[in-house]
Design an enzyme around this catalytic site. Sequence first.
Site, PDB file in Angstrom:
ATOM      1  N   ALA A  67       9.812 -15.149  -4.150  1.00 25.24           N
ATOM      2  CA  ALA A  67      10.508 -15.559  -2.933  1.00 25.24           C
ATOM      3  C   ALA A  67      11.754 -14.695  -2.754  1.00 25.24           C
ATOM      4  O   ALA A  67      12.362 -14.261  -3.720  1.00 25.24           O
ATOM      5  CB  ALA A  67      10.895 -17.027  -3.044  1.00 25.24           C
ATOM      6  N   CYS A  79       5.016   0.996   4.026  1.00 27.11           N
ATOM      7  CA  CYS A  79       3.595   0.645   4.138  1.00 27.11           C
ATOM      8  C   CYS A  79       3.341  -0.722   4.759  1.00 27.11           C
ATOM      9  O   CYS A  79       2.759  -0.811   5.839  1.00 27.11           O
ATOM     10  CB  CYS A  79       2.932   0.724   2.764  1.00 27.11           C
ATOM     11  SG  CYS A  79       2.834   2.407   2.154  1.00 27.11           S
TER      12      CYS A  79
HETATM   13  P1  NAD Z   1       5.696  10.851   3.376  1.00 22.41           P
HETATM   14  O1  NAD Z   1       6.343  10.765   4.696  1.00 22.41           O
HETATM   15  O2  NAD Z   1       6.519  10.681   2.146  1.00 22.41           O
HETATM   16  O3  NAD Z   1       4.929  12.237   3.231  1.00 22.41           O
HETATM   17  C1  NAD Z   1       4.163  12.827   4.239  1.00 22.41           C
HETATM   18  C2  NAD Z   1       4.323  14.327   4.126  1.00 22.41           C
HETATM   19  O4  NAD Z   1       3.393  14.956   5.000  1.00 22.41           O
HETATM   20  C3  NAD Z   1       5.706  14.830   4.503  1.00 22.41           C
HETATM   21  O5  NAD Z   1       6.242  15.601   3.444  1.00 22.41           O
HETATM   22  C4  NAD Z   1       5.465  15.690   5.751  1.00 22.41           C
HETATM   23  O6  NAD Z   1       6.345  16.785   5.843  1.00 22.41           O
HETATM   24  C5  NAD Z   1       4.031  16.129   5.522  1.00 22.41           C
HETATM   25  N1  NAD Z   1       3.319  16.557   6.745  1.00 22.41           N
HETATM   26  C6  NAD Z   1       3.304  15.973   7.962  1.00 22.41           C
HETATM   27  N2  NAD Z   1       2.539  16.682   8.819  1.00 22.41           N
HETATM   28  C7  NAD Z   1       2.054  17.745   8.130  1.00 22.41           C
HETATM   29  C8  NAD Z   1       1.208  18.822   8.448  1.00 22.41           C
HETATM   30  N3  NAD Z   1       0.713  18.964   9.686  1.00 22.41           N
HETATM   31  N4  NAD Z   1       0.929  19.731   7.496  1.00 22.41           N
HETATM   32  C9  NAD Z   1       1.429  19.598   6.247  1.00 22.41           C
HETATM   33  N5  NAD Z   1       2.240  18.591   5.881  1.00 22.41           N
HETATM   34  C10 NAD Z   1       2.550  17.663   6.803  1.00 22.41           C
HETATM   35  O7  NAD Z   1       4.526   9.748   3.403  1.00 22.41           O
HETATM   36  P2  NAD Z   1       3.922   8.949   2.162  1.00 22.41           P
HETATM   37  O8  NAD Z   1       4.802   7.798   1.806  1.00 22.41           O
HETATM   38  O9  NAD Z   1       3.498   9.908   1.116  1.00 22.41           O
HETATM   39  O10 NAD Z   1       2.626   8.309   2.850  1.00 22.41           O
HETATM   40  C11 NAD Z   1       1.525   9.119   3.231  1.00 22.41           C
HETATM   41  C12 NAD Z   1       0.358   8.211   3.577  1.00 22.41           C
HETATM   42  O11 NAD Z   1      -0.028   7.464   2.411  1.00 22.41           O
HETATM   43  C13 NAD Z   1       0.646   7.155   4.641  1.00 22.41           C
HETATM   44  O12 NAD Z   1      -0.501   6.925   5.389  1.00 22.41           O
HETATM   45  C14 NAD Z   1       0.975   5.917   3.839  1.00 22.41           C
HETATM   46  O13 NAD Z   1       0.739   4.740   4.541  1.00 22.41           O
HETATM   47  C15 NAD Z   1       0.016   6.066   2.683  1.00 22.41           C
HETATM   48  N6  NAD Z   1       0.435   5.394   1.441  1.00 22.41           N
HETATM   49  C16 NAD Z   1       1.742   5.421   1.066  1.00 22.41           C
HETATM   50  C17 NAD Z   1       2.107   4.795  -0.119  1.00 22.41           C
HETATM   51  C18 NAD Z   1       3.554   4.802  -0.539  1.00 22.41           C
HETATM   52  O14 NAD Z   1       3.894   3.990  -1.428  1.00 22.41           O
HETATM   53  N7  NAD Z   1       4.412   5.639   0.010  1.00 22.41           N
HETATM   54  C19 NAD Z   1       1.148   4.169  -0.920  1.00 22.41           C
HETATM   55  C20 NAD Z   1      -0.184   4.191  -0.509  1.00 22.41           C
HETATM   56  C21 NAD Z   1      -0.529   4.808   0.672  1.00 22.41           C
END
Ligand code: NAD
Length: 480
Positions: free
Chosen positions: A271, A279
Amino acid sequence: MRIAVIGSGYVGLTSAVCFAEIGHNVISVDNDKLKIAALERGTVPFHERFLPELLMRHRGGRLQFSASVADAVSESEAVFITVGTPQSETGEADLSFVEAVAREVASAIRSSIVIIEKSTVPVRTCESLRKTLLLNGAQQTLFSVASNPEFLREGTAVTDFLYPDRIVIGVDDHLSATVMHEIYRPLTTGSYYRREEAIPFEKRATQQAPIIVTNAKSAELIKHACNAFLAMKISFINAVANISESVGADIEQVCAGIGSDSRIGPKFLNAGIGYGGSCFPKDIQAFQVVAHQCNCDFGLLAEVMRINSDQARRFLTKVRDALWTLRGKRLAVLGLAFKGDTDDVRESPAIAIIEALLKEGALIRAYDPAAIPKAKGVLPDNNSVVYAADAYDAVAECDALLILTEWKEFASLDLHKIRSLLKHPIVIDGRNLYETARMTNAGLIYYSTGRSASFPAHMSSIAHQTAPLPAPFVRPAVGL
Ligand code: NAD
Protein backbone atom coordinates in the site's frame (compact mmCIF):
# COMPACT_ATOMS: atom_id res chain seq x y z
CA MET A 1 24.36 -15.27 -33.48
CA ARG A 2 24.79 -11.73 -34.84
CA ILE A 3 22.20 -9.47 -33.24
CA ALA A 4 21.28 -5.80 -33.65
CA VAL A 5 19.35 -4.07 -30.86
CA ILE A 6 17.72 -0.82 -32.00
CA GLY A 7 17.27 1.62 -29.12
CA SER A 8 19.81 1.78 -26.28
CA GLY A 9 17.55 2.82 -23.41
CA TYR A 10 16.78 0.86 -20.23
CA VAL A 11 15.51 -2.17 -22.16
CA GLY A 12 17.69 -1.94 -25.28
CA LEU A 13 21.01 -1.45 -23.51
CA THR A 14 20.28 -4.12 -20.92
CA SER A 15 19.26 -6.56 -23.67
CA ALA A 16 22.31 -5.76 -25.80
CA VAL A 17 24.75 -6.13 -22.92
CA CYS A 18 23.10 -9.36 -21.73
CA PHE A 19 23.00 -10.88 -25.22
CA ALA A 20 26.74 -10.21 -25.42
CA GLU A 21 27.16 -11.69 -21.95
CA ILE A 22 25.51 -14.97 -23.03
CA GLY A 23 27.79 -15.22 -26.06
CA HIS A 24 26.30 -13.34 -29.01
CA ASN A 25 27.89 -10.65 -31.18
CA VAL A 26 25.78 -7.56 -30.68
CA ILE A 27 25.47 -4.11 -32.19
CA SER A 28 23.59 -1.70 -29.96
CA VAL A 29 22.07 1.16 -31.97
CA ASP A 30 20.60 4.50 -30.98
CA ASN A 31 19.79 7.62 -32.97
CA ASP A 32 21.04 9.69 -30.04
CA LYS A 33 24.66 10.16 -31.11
CA LEU A 34 25.67 11.57 -27.71
CA LYS A 35 24.37 8.42 -26.02
CA ILE A 36 26.30 6.22 -28.44
CA ALA A 37 29.48 8.23 -27.89
CA ALA A 38 29.07 7.91 -24.10
CA LEU A 39 28.49 4.16 -24.38
CA GLU A 40 31.58 3.81 -26.57
CA ARG A 41 33.53 5.52 -23.78
CA GLY A 42 32.09 3.02 -21.30
CA THR A 43 29.54 5.32 -19.60
CA VAL A 44 26.10 3.89 -18.79
CA PRO A 45 23.55 6.72 -19.11
CA PHE A 46 21.39 5.51 -16.21
CA HIS A 47 21.67 3.80 -12.83
CA GLU A 48 21.43 0.02 -13.13
CA ARG A 49 23.25 -2.63 -11.10
CA PHE A 50 25.77 -4.82 -13.02
CA LEU A 51 25.43 -2.83 -16.28
CA PRO A 52 28.69 -0.87 -15.89
CA GLU A 53 30.80 -3.99 -15.30
CA LEU A 54 29.11 -5.95 -18.11
CA LEU A 55 29.63 -2.99 -20.45
CA MET A 56 33.34 -2.97 -19.56
CA ARG A 57 33.51 -6.76 -20.02
CA HIS A 58 32.11 -6.77 -23.57
CA ARG A 59 32.62 -3.26 -25.04
CA GLY A 60 34.91 -3.40 -28.04
CA GLY A 61 34.63 -7.20 -28.11
CA ARG A 62 31.30 -8.93 -28.58
CA LEU A 63 29.49 -5.61 -28.03
CA GLN A 64 29.72 -2.74 -30.52
CA PHE A 65 27.81 0.54 -30.73
CA SER A 66 26.47 2.37 -33.76
CA ALA A 67 24.18 5.23 -34.70
CA SER A 68 23.31 3.56 -38.01
CA VAL A 69 20.36 1.17 -38.19
CA ALA A 70 21.29 0.25 -41.77
CA ASP A 71 24.87 -0.77 -40.89
CA ALA A 72 23.73 -2.83 -37.91
CA VAL A 73 20.93 -4.59 -39.82
CA SER A 74 23.11 -5.48 -42.78
CA GLU A 75 25.45 -7.38 -40.44
CA SER A 76 22.81 -9.17 -38.35
CA GLU A 77 20.65 -12.29 -38.35
CA ALA A 78 18.22 -10.92 -35.76
CA VAL A 79 17.08 -7.36 -35.02
CA PHE A 80 15.39 -6.43 -31.75
CA ILE A 81 13.32 -3.24 -31.70
CA THR A 82 13.47 -1.69 -28.22
CA VAL A 83 12.55 1.94 -28.85
CA GLY A 84 10.03 3.82 -26.70
CA THR A 85 6.26 3.37 -27.13
CA PRO A 86 4.99 6.39 -25.18
CA GLN A 87 1.39 7.29 -24.54
CA SER A 88 -0.25 9.40 -27.22
CA GLU A 89 -2.71 12.18 -26.41
CA THR A 90 -5.63 9.80 -26.95
CA GLY A 91 -4.23 7.21 -24.52
CA GLU A 92 -3.14 4.63 -27.08
CA ALA A 93 0.49 3.62 -27.58
CA ASP A 94 2.37 5.95 -29.91
CA LEU A 95 4.07 3.49 -32.27
CA SER A 96 5.71 6.08 -34.50
CA PHE A 97 9.22 5.26 -33.19
CA VAL A 98 8.65 1.56 -33.92
CA GLU A 99 7.37 2.38 -37.39
CA ALA A 100 10.33 4.68 -38.12
CA VAL A 101 12.74 1.89 -37.16
CA ALA A 102 10.80 -0.64 -39.26
CA ARG A 103 11.14 1.62 -42.33
CA GLU A 104 14.89 1.93 -41.81
CA VAL A 105 15.26 -1.81 -41.22
CA ALA A 106 13.25 -2.63 -44.39
CA SER A 107 15.61 -0.83 -46.70
CA ALA A 108 18.69 -2.46 -45.13
CA ILE A 109 17.64 -6.14 -45.34
CA ARG A 110 20.05 -8.05 -47.61
CA SER A 111 19.77 -11.62 -46.32
CA SER A 112 17.51 -13.77 -44.16
CA ILE A 113 16.69 -11.97 -40.91
CA VAL A 114 14.20 -12.04 -38.01
CA ILE A 115 12.78 -8.74 -36.75
CA ILE A 116 11.67 -8.96 -33.15
CA GLU A 117 9.50 -6.48 -31.26
CA LYS A 118 10.69 -6.22 -27.68
CA SER A 119 9.14 -2.84 -26.97
CA THR A 120 5.77 -3.08 -25.23
CA VAL A 121 3.20 -2.81 -28.01
CA PRO A 122 -0.55 -3.46 -28.45
CA VAL A 123 -1.72 -6.79 -29.77
CA ARG A 124 -1.54 -7.01 -33.58
CA THR A 125 1.54 -4.76 -33.85
CA CYS A 126 3.41 -7.69 -35.44
CA GLU A 127 0.92 -7.51 -38.33
CA SER A 128 1.54 -3.78 -38.82
CA LEU A 129 5.27 -4.38 -38.60
CA ARG A 130 5.13 -7.02 -41.31
CA LYS A 131 3.08 -4.73 -43.57
CA THR A 132 5.42 -1.77 -43.04
CA LEU A 133 8.48 -3.88 -43.85
CA LEU A 134 6.89 -5.06 -47.12
CA LEU A 135 5.67 -1.60 -48.10
CA ASN A 136 9.17 -0.24 -47.59
CA GLY A 137 10.92 -2.69 -49.87
CA ALA A 138 11.76 -5.73 -47.71
CA GLN A 139 11.49 -8.98 -49.69
CA GLN A 140 8.84 -11.29 -48.23
CA THR A 141 11.12 -14.32 -48.42
CA LEU A 142 13.96 -12.64 -46.52
CA PHE A 143 12.33 -11.75 -43.21
CA SER A 144 10.16 -13.01 -40.35
CA VAL A 145 8.60 -11.03 -37.55
CA ALA A 146 8.41 -12.21 -33.92
CA SER A 147 7.32 -10.87 -30.56
CA ASN A 148 9.49 -11.17 -27.46
CA PRO A 149 8.03 -8.99 -24.72
CA GLU A 150 10.42 -7.85 -22.02
CA PHE A 151 9.57 -8.26 -18.33
CA LEU A 152 12.69 -6.76 -16.74
CA ARG A 153 12.24 -4.26 -13.92
CA GLU A 154 14.44 -1.21 -13.56
CA GLY A 155 16.75 -1.67 -10.59
CA THR A 156 17.09 -5.42 -11.18
CA ALA A 157 17.18 -5.30 -14.97
CA VAL A 158 20.31 -7.41 -15.52
CA THR A 159 19.39 -10.25 -13.19
CA ASP A 160 15.77 -10.15 -14.41
CA PHE A 161 17.08 -10.56 -17.95
CA LEU A 162 19.59 -13.30 -17.20
CA TYR A 163 17.46 -15.16 -14.65
CA PRO A 164 13.92 -14.64 -16.00
CA ASP A 165 10.78 -16.15 -14.49
CA ARG A 166 10.06 -17.07 -18.10
CA ILE A 167 11.02 -16.05 -21.62
CA VAL A 168 8.01 -15.49 -23.90
CA ILE A 169 8.54 -15.86 -27.61
CA GLY A 170 5.67 -15.17 -29.99
CA VAL A 171 6.48 -16.82 -33.31
CA ASP A 172 4.36 -17.52 -36.37
CA ASP A 173 6.86 -19.38 -38.56
CA HIS A 174 9.74 -21.84 -38.48
CA LEU A 175 12.57 -19.33 -39.12
CA SER A 176 11.66 -17.05 -36.22
CA ALA A 177 11.09 -20.03 -33.89
CA THR A 178 14.54 -21.44 -34.72
CA VAL A 179 16.32 -18.10 -34.34
CA MET A 180 14.59 -17.22 -31.07
CA HIS A 181 15.37 -20.61 -29.52
CA GLU A 182 19.00 -20.22 -30.62
CA ILE A 183 19.31 -16.74 -29.10
CA TYR A 184 18.07 -17.81 -25.68
CA ARG A 185 19.72 -21.28 -25.69
CA PRO A 186 22.41 -20.37 -23.11
CA LEU A 187 19.61 -19.51 -20.66
CA THR A 188 17.08 -22.20 -21.59
CA THR A 189 19.69 -24.98 -21.44
CA GLY A 190 21.29 -23.41 -18.36
CA SER A 191 24.79 -23.40 -19.90
CA TYR A 192 25.21 -19.73 -18.93
CA TYR A 193 24.45 -20.44 -15.27
CA ARG A 194 27.28 -22.97 -15.11
CA ARG A 195 29.90 -20.43 -16.20
CA GLU A 196 32.33 -19.33 -13.53
CA GLU A 197 32.01 -15.63 -14.42
CA ALA A 198 28.18 -15.63 -14.71
CA ILE A 199 26.51 -12.70 -12.95
CA PRO A 200 25.68 -13.97 -9.44
CA PHE A 201 22.11 -14.28 -8.30
CA GLU A 202 20.25 -16.22 -5.65
CA LYS A 203 18.50 -18.15 -8.44
CA ARG A 204 21.97 -19.21 -9.71
CA ALA A 205 21.01 -22.79 -8.93
CA THR A 206 18.33 -22.43 -11.60
CA GLN A 207 19.06 -25.14 -14.09
CA GLN A 208 17.19 -23.71 -17.06
CA ALA A 209 15.18 -20.57 -17.80
CA PRO A 210 11.61 -21.56 -18.71
CA ILE A 211 10.50 -20.61 -22.22
CA ILE A 212 6.90 -20.15 -23.30
CA VAL A 213 6.29 -20.39 -27.03
CA THR A 214 3.12 -18.74 -28.34
CA ASN A 215 1.94 -17.11 -31.52
CA ALA A 216 2.85 -13.44 -31.94
CA LYS A 217 -0.57 -12.05 -30.94
CA SER A 218 -0.66 -14.08 -27.72
CA ALA A 219 2.83 -12.87 -26.78
CA GLU A 220 1.78 -9.26 -27.34
CA LEU A 221 -1.34 -9.77 -25.24
CA ILE A 222 0.64 -11.46 -22.44
CA LYS A 223 2.70 -8.32 -21.86
CA HIS A 224 -0.21 -5.89 -21.65
CA ALA A 225 -2.26 -8.30 -19.53
CA CYS A 226 0.69 -8.88 -17.21
CA ASN A 227 1.26 -5.17 -16.53
CA ALA A 228 -2.47 -4.57 -16.13
CA PHE A 229 -2.73 -7.40 -13.60
CA LEU A 230 0.19 -6.09 -11.55
CA ALA A 231 -1.25 -2.56 -11.58
CA MET A 232 -4.60 -4.02 -10.53
CA LYS A 233 -2.94 -5.74 -7.55
CA ILE A 234 -1.46 -2.41 -6.44
CA SER A 235 -4.76 -0.54 -6.82
CA PHE A 236 -6.64 -3.34 -5.10
CA ILE A 237 -4.47 -3.22 -2.01
CA ASN A 238 -4.58 0.56 -1.99
CA ALA A 239 -8.39 0.47 -1.99
CA VAL A 240 -8.29 -2.05 0.87
CA ALA A 241 -5.73 0.18 2.64
CA ASN A 242 -8.14 3.10 2.54
CA ILE A 243 -10.82 1.02 4.27
CA SER A 244 -8.22 -0.25 6.72
CA GLU A 245 -7.21 3.31 7.59
CA SER A 246 -10.82 4.39 8.11
CA VAL A 247 -11.65 1.62 10.56
CA GLY A 248 -8.30 1.60 12.39
CA ALA A 249 -7.05 -1.76 11.05
CA ASP A 250 -3.41 -2.26 10.02
CA ILE A 251 -2.90 -2.82 6.27
CA GLU A 252 0.49 -4.48 6.85
CA GLN A 253 -1.21 -7.17 8.94
CA VAL A 254 -3.98 -7.43 6.34
CA CYS A 255 -1.37 -7.84 3.55
CA ALA A 256 0.43 -10.56 5.49
CA GLY A 257 -2.87 -12.40 5.77
CA ILE A 258 -3.81 -11.95 2.12
CA GLY A 259 -0.35 -12.48 0.62
CA SER A 260 0.30 -15.76 2.41
CA ASP A 261 -2.47 -17.33 0.34
CA SER A 262 -0.46 -19.12 -2.36
CA ARG A 263 -3.17 -18.27 -4.91
CA ILE A 264 -2.49 -14.56 -4.34
CA GLY A 265 1.15 -14.22 -3.21
CA PRO A 266 2.76 -11.36 -1.30
CA LYS A 267 4.31 -9.41 -4.20
CA PHE A 268 2.77 -6.13 -5.40
CA LEU A 269 0.64 -5.92 -2.28
CA ASN A 270 2.34 -2.79 -1.01
CA ALA A 271 0.00 0.00 0.00
CA GLY A 272 1.21 3.53 -0.65
CA ILE A 273 1.13 6.39 -3.12
CA GLY A 274 0.45 4.15 -6.11
CA TYR A 275 2.30 2.95 -9.15
CA GLY A 276 4.20 5.15 -11.60
CA GLY A 277 7.12 4.83 -13.98
CA SER A 278 7.43 4.72 -17.72
CA CYS A 279 5.44 1.48 -18.13
CA PHE A 280 2.37 0.89 -15.95
CA PRO A 281 0.58 4.22 -16.48
CA LYS A 282 0.94 4.20 -20.26
CA ASP A 283 0.48 0.44 -20.68
CA ILE A 284 -2.78 0.32 -18.72
CA GLN A 285 -4.09 3.26 -20.78
CA ALA A 286 -3.00 1.57 -24.02
CA PHE A 287 -4.58 -1.73 -22.97
CA GLN A 288 -7.84 0.08 -22.27
CA VAL A 289 -7.78 1.46 -25.83
CA VAL A 290 -7.10 -2.04 -27.19
CA ALA A 291 -10.11 -3.38 -25.24
CA HIS A 292 -12.27 -0.55 -26.57
CA GLN A 293 -11.15 -1.20 -30.15
CA CYS A 294 -12.12 -4.85 -29.67
CA ASN A 295 -15.58 -3.81 -28.37
CA CYS A 296 -14.75 -5.32 -24.99
CA ASP A 297 -15.96 -3.50 -21.90
CA PHE A 298 -12.92 -3.68 -19.58
CA GLY A 299 -14.07 -1.05 -17.06
CA LEU A 300 -11.84 -2.65 -14.45
CA LEU A 301 -8.84 -0.92 -16.05
CA ALA A 302 -10.45 2.53 -15.64
CA GLU A 303 -11.05 1.76 -11.97
CA VAL A 304 -7.42 0.64 -11.51
CA MET A 305 -6.26 3.99 -12.90
CA ARG A 306 -8.81 5.99 -10.87
CA ILE A 307 -7.76 4.38 -7.58
CA ASN A 308 -4.12 4.94 -8.47
CA SER A 309 -4.42 8.67 -9.10
CA ASP A 310 -6.53 8.99 -5.93
CA GLN A 311 -3.69 7.60 -3.80
CA ALA A 312 -1.46 10.61 -4.47
CA ARG A 313 -4.37 12.95 -3.67
CA ARG A 314 -5.00 11.12 -0.40
CA PHE A 315 -1.34 11.46 0.48
CA LEU A 316 -1.55 15.22 -0.04
CA THR A 317 -4.59 15.34 2.22
CA LYS A 318 -2.49 13.66 4.91
CA VAL A 319 0.26 16.25 4.47
CA ARG A 320 -2.30 19.02 4.96
CA ASP A 321 -3.85 17.26 7.96
CA ALA A 322 -0.43 16.96 9.53
CA LEU A 323 0.82 20.47 8.77
CA TRP A 324 -2.34 22.54 8.36
CA THR A 325 -1.26 25.20 5.83
CA LEU A 326 1.65 24.56 3.49
CA ARG A 327 2.77 27.99 2.32
CA GLY A 328 6.34 28.57 3.45
CA LYS A 329 6.63 25.16 5.19
CA ARG A 330 9.94 23.37 4.65
CA LEU A 331 9.38 19.72 3.73
CA ALA A 332 12.10 17.08 3.55
CA VAL A 333 11.44 14.60 0.75
CA LEU A 334 13.19 11.25 0.63
CA GLY A 335 12.85 9.71 -2.82
CA LEU A 336 12.40 11.16 -6.28
CA ALA A 337 12.57 8.05 -8.50
CA PHE A 338 9.34 6.21 -9.29
CA LYS A 339 10.66 3.26 -7.26
CA GLY A 340 13.80 2.22 -5.40
CA ASP A 341 17.08 1.15 -7.07
CA THR A 342 16.60 3.29 -10.17
CA ASP A 343 17.24 6.88 -11.23
CA ASP A 344 14.14 6.91 -13.46
CA VAL A 345 11.76 9.76 -12.61
CA ARG A 346 9.39 9.25 -15.55
CA GLU A 347 5.79 9.38 -14.23
CA SER A 348 7.16 9.24 -10.70
CA PRO A 349 4.44 9.76 -8.08
CA ALA A 350 7.13 11.48 -5.99
CA ILE A 351 7.61 14.16 -8.65
CA ALA A 352 3.83 14.68 -9.05
CA ILE A 353 3.45 15.09 -5.27
CA ILE A 354 6.36 17.54 -5.07
CA GLU A 355 4.89 19.59 -7.93
CA ALA A 356 1.52 19.76 -6.12
CA LEU A 357 3.22 20.78 -2.84
CA LEU A 358 5.19 23.51 -4.63
CA LYS A 359 1.95 24.88 -6.10
CA GLU A 360 0.65 25.23 -2.54
CA GLY A 361 3.73 27.23 -1.56
CA ALA A 362 5.81 24.57 0.25
CA LEU A 363 9.61 24.54 0.05
CA ILE A 364 11.28 21.21 -0.64
CA ARG A 365 14.60 19.73 0.55
CA ALA A 366 14.95 16.54 -1.47
CA TYR A 367 17.30 13.58 -1.42
CA ASP A 368 17.48 10.47 -3.59
CA PRO A 369 20.51 8.15 -3.81
CA ALA A 370 20.44 8.11 -7.64
CA ALA A 371 17.69 10.24 -9.16
CA ILE A 372 18.75 13.81 -8.28
CA PRO A 373 20.37 14.55 -11.69
CA LYS A 374 17.25 13.36 -13.57
CA ALA A 375 14.89 15.15 -11.12
CA LYS A 376 16.76 18.40 -11.75
CA GLY A 377 15.66 18.09 -15.38
CA VAL A 378 11.95 18.07 -14.47
CA LEU A 379 11.53 20.05 -11.24
CA PRO A 380 11.71 23.87 -11.17
CA ASP A 381 15.22 25.25 -11.17
CA ASN A 382 14.75 27.84 -8.41
CA ASN A 383 15.13 28.06 -4.64
CA SER A 384 11.85 26.24 -4.00
CA VAL A 385 13.63 22.89 -4.40
CA VAL A 386 16.99 22.30 -2.74
CA TYR A 387 18.85 18.99 -3.13
CA ALA A 388 20.43 17.49 -0.04
CA ALA A 389 23.62 15.45 0.31
CA ASP A 390 21.95 12.63 2.25
CA ALA A 391 18.79 11.77 4.17
CA TYR A 392 19.90 13.56 7.36
CA ASP A 393 20.95 16.66 5.46
CA ALA A 394 17.47 16.68 3.87
CA VAL A 395 15.53 16.71 7.16
CA ALA A 396 17.56 19.44 8.90
CA GLU A 397 15.25 22.20 10.17
CA CYS A 398 12.27 20.88 8.19
CA ASP A 399 8.66 20.99 9.34
CA ALA A 400 8.10 17.37 8.32
CA LEU A 401 9.68 14.42 6.55
CA LEU A 402 7.91 12.83 3.55
CA ILE A 403 9.05 9.39 2.33
CA LEU A 404 8.10 8.94 -1.32
CA THR A 405 10.35 6.18 -2.73
CA GLU A 406 11.07 2.78 -1.20
CA TRP A 407 14.90 2.86 -1.33
CA LYS A 408 16.30 0.29 1.14
CA GLU A 409 18.41 2.92 2.91
CA PHE A 410 15.26 4.90 3.76
CA ALA A 411 13.94 1.90 5.70
CA SER A 412 16.87 1.90 8.12
CA LEU A 413 17.23 5.53 9.18
CA ASP A 414 18.46 6.49 12.64
CA LEU A 415 15.07 7.69 13.83
CA HIS A 416 16.38 9.41 16.96
CA LYS A 417 18.73 11.42 14.76
CA ILE A 418 15.84 12.25 12.41
CA ARG A 419 13.79 13.39 15.43
CA SER A 420 16.59 15.65 16.64
CA LEU A 421 17.13 17.23 13.20
CA LEU A 422 13.48 17.91 12.33
CA LYS A 423 11.88 21.15 13.46
CA HIS A 424 8.62 19.27 14.12
CA PRO A 425 8.50 15.51 14.75
CA ILE A 426 6.31 14.62 11.78
CA VAL A 427 6.92 11.78 9.29
CA ILE A 428 4.47 11.12 6.45
CA ASP A 429 5.43 7.85 4.80
CA GLY A 430 4.01 7.12 1.34
CA ARG A 431 5.70 3.72 1.25
CA ASN A 432 4.95 2.19 4.67
CA LEU A 433 8.63 1.55 5.39
CA TYR A 434 8.29 1.51 9.20
CA GLU A 435 6.41 -0.19 11.97
CA THR A 436 4.35 2.46 13.70
CA ALA A 437 5.74 1.64 17.16
CA ARG A 438 9.34 2.27 16.03
CA MET A 439 8.39 5.77 14.95
CA THR A 440 6.41 6.69 18.04
CA ASN A 441 9.09 5.21 20.34
CA ALA A 442 11.55 7.59 18.67
CA GLY A 443 9.21 10.49 19.49
CA LEU A 444 7.84 10.89 15.97
CA ILE A 445 4.28 11.38 14.80
CA TYR A 446 3.81 8.87 12.00
CA TYR A 447 1.34 8.99 9.13
CA SER A 448 1.37 6.06 6.71
CA THR A 449 -1.07 4.31 4.36
CA GLY A 450 -3.75 1.91 5.57
CA ARG A 451 -2.90 2.48 9.23
CA SER A 452 -4.15 5.12 11.68
CA ALA A 453 -1.82 8.02 12.37
CA SER A 454 0.28 7.24 15.46
CA PHE A 455 1.55 9.62 18.08
CA PRO A 456 4.20 9.40 20.80
CA ALA A 457 2.71 8.94 24.28
CA HIS A 458 3.31 12.55 25.28
CA MET A 459 1.16 13.76 22.37
CA SER A 460 -1.74 11.37 22.84
CA SER A 461 -4.21 14.26 23.17
CA ILE A 462 -3.73 15.10 19.45
CA ALA A 463 -4.33 11.44 18.61
CA HIS A 464 -7.86 11.65 20.02
CA GLN A 465 -8.41 14.86 18.08
CA THR A 466 -7.48 13.22 14.77
CA ALA A 467 -9.27 9.88 15.18
CA PRO A 468 -10.24 8.56 11.72
CA LEU A 469 -13.46 9.94 10.29
CA PRO A 470 -15.89 7.49 8.70
CA ALA A 471 -15.62 9.25 5.32
CA PRO A 472 -12.58 11.52 5.01
CA PHE A 473 -13.06 14.46 2.69
CA VAL A 474 -10.49 14.35 -0.11
CA ARG A 475 -9.83 17.84 -1.44
CA PRO A 476 -8.79 17.81 -5.13
CA ALA A 477 -5.09 18.69 -5.24
CA VAL A 478 -3.62 21.36 -7.44
CA GLY A 479 -1.95 19.65 -10.38
CA LEU A 480 -2.95 16.09 -9.50
P1 NAD B 1 13.98 4.49 -23.34
O1 NAD B 1 13.29 5.76 -23.63
O2 NAD B 1 14.86 4.39 -22.14
O3 NAD B 1 14.86 4.04 -24.59
C1 NAD B 1 14.44 4.12 -25.92
C2 NAD B 1 15.66 4.45 -26.77
O4 NAD B 1 15.30 4.33 -28.14
C3 NAD B 1 16.20 5.85 -26.56
O5 NAD B 1 17.57 5.79 -26.22
C4 NAD B 1 15.98 6.54 -27.91
O6 NAD B 1 16.98 7.48 -28.22
C5 NAD B 1 16.02 5.34 -28.85
N1 NAD B 1 15.37 5.57 -30.16
C6 NAD B 1 14.19 6.16 -30.42
N2 NAD B 1 13.96 6.18 -31.75
C7 NAD B 1 15.02 5.58 -32.35
C8 NAD B 1 15.36 5.28 -33.68
N3 NAD B 1 14.55 5.64 -34.69
N4 NAD B 1 16.53 4.67 -33.93
C9 NAD B 1 17.35 4.31 -32.91
N5 NAD B 1 17.08 4.56 -31.62
C10 NAD B 1 15.92 5.19 -31.33
O7 NAD B 1 12.82 3.38 -23.25
P2 NAD B 1 12.82 2.04 -22.39
O8 NAD B 1 12.46 2.33 -20.97
O9 NAD B 1 14.05 1.26 -22.70
O10 NAD B 1 11.55 1.30 -23.02
C11 NAD B 1 11.59 0.79 -24.35
C12 NAD B 1 10.37 -0.09 -24.55
O11 NAD B 1 10.43 -1.21 -23.65
C13 NAD B 1 9.03 0.57 -24.26
O12 NAD B 1 8.06 0.06 -25.12
C14 NAD B 1 8.71 0.15 -22.85
O13 NAD B 1 7.35 0.17 -22.57
C15 NAD B 1 9.25 -1.26 -22.85
N6 NAD B 1 9.65 -1.77 -21.53
C16 NAD B 1 10.29 -0.95 -20.65
C17 NAD B 1 10.67 -1.46 -19.41
C18 NAD B 1 11.36 -0.55 -18.42
O14 NAD B 1 11.41 -0.94 -17.24
N7 NAD B 1 11.88 0.59 -18.81
C19 NAD B 1 10.43 -2.79 -19.09
C20 NAD B 1 9.80 -3.61 -20.03
C21 NAD B 1 9.42 -3.08 -21.25
